[in-house]
Write an enzyme that holds these catalytic residues in place. Sequence first.
Site, PDB file in Angstrom:
ATOM      1  N   ASP A 146      -4.226 -90.163 -29.971  1.00 32.49           N
ATOM      2  CA  ASP A 146      -4.877 -89.452 -31.056  1.00 32.49           C
ATOM      3  C   ASP A 146      -4.972 -87.996 -30.595  1.00 32.49           C
ATOM      4  OD1 ASP A 146      -6.582 -88.916 -33.356  1.00 32.49           O
ATOM      5  OD2 ASP A 146      -8.224 -88.869 -31.905  1.00 32.49           O
ATOM      6  N   ASP A 193      -7.326 -84.998 -32.138  1.00 32.91           N
ATOM      7  CA  ASP A 193      -8.648 -84.385 -32.131  1.00 32.91           C
ATOM      8  C   ASP A 193      -9.677 -85.256 -31.409  1.00 32.91           C
ATOM      9  OD1 ASP A 193      -8.115 -81.985 -33.701  1.00 32.91           O
ATOM     10  OD2 ASP A 193      -7.726 -83.357 -35.354  1.00 32.91           O
ATOM     11  N   ASP A 234     -10.640 -91.764 -29.559  1.00 30.73           N
ATOM     12  CA  ASP A 234     -12.060 -91.469 -29.354  1.00 30.73           C
ATOM     13  C   ASP A 234     -12.923 -92.044 -30.470  1.00 30.73           C
ATOM     14  OD1 ASP A 234     -12.998 -88.618 -31.124  1.00 30.73           O
ATOM     15  OD2 ASP A 234     -10.972 -89.424 -31.216  1.00 30.73           O
TER      16      ASP A 234
END
Length: 199
Positions: A11, A13, A169
Amino acid sequence: MYDHYDALIFDMDGTLVDSGQLHEFGWSETLNKYGIPIDRPLMRSLAGVPTKATIEILLQKFNLTPTATLDEMNDFKEAWVHDNMHNFVKPTALIEVAKKYHGIKPMAIGTGAYTQEAITILGLCGLDKYIDAVVGADQVKNPKPAPDTFLRCAELLGAAPEKCVVFEDSKLGLQAAASAGMAGIDVLLVHAIENDYFL
């Protein structure tokens, strides 16, 4: 640590790129402009959801009649991010994983951001040289938490989904990895990387 996987998928961001404050400020400007309340825990929970889908969720949650079109609100937020990204973005400590496997295993970005924005941010962070493919929300019919983004990454990398590992995250991102049949690594738990997004 990840030698037994054929490909690595990140991922962007809050995972490979520290951009939490960029998007928090971008959203704050956008929501204030269009009269949408800022619910910090809700915004945190929507990390990784594309801009238009986030706006739709917020309008429904607060039972609001929009003061502008979805496209206009989306474009305002994306323009703010584009104009300010150079002041905020930097690589996280996960860059060490990318460096370790660079040239050894193929690597991709699977992000809820739009592809061109992701490519620009990776370039600003000096991460573009490690990444073989970038799949943004505009490339798939169903973005995260659907598995489409990560399955497209695996396809572009020429790897079987079950031989891919995904670094994420957010809960929605980890859900997408599981749905894709991939191993998911929670970067906060495993690599102590925290996304400073609407904390």
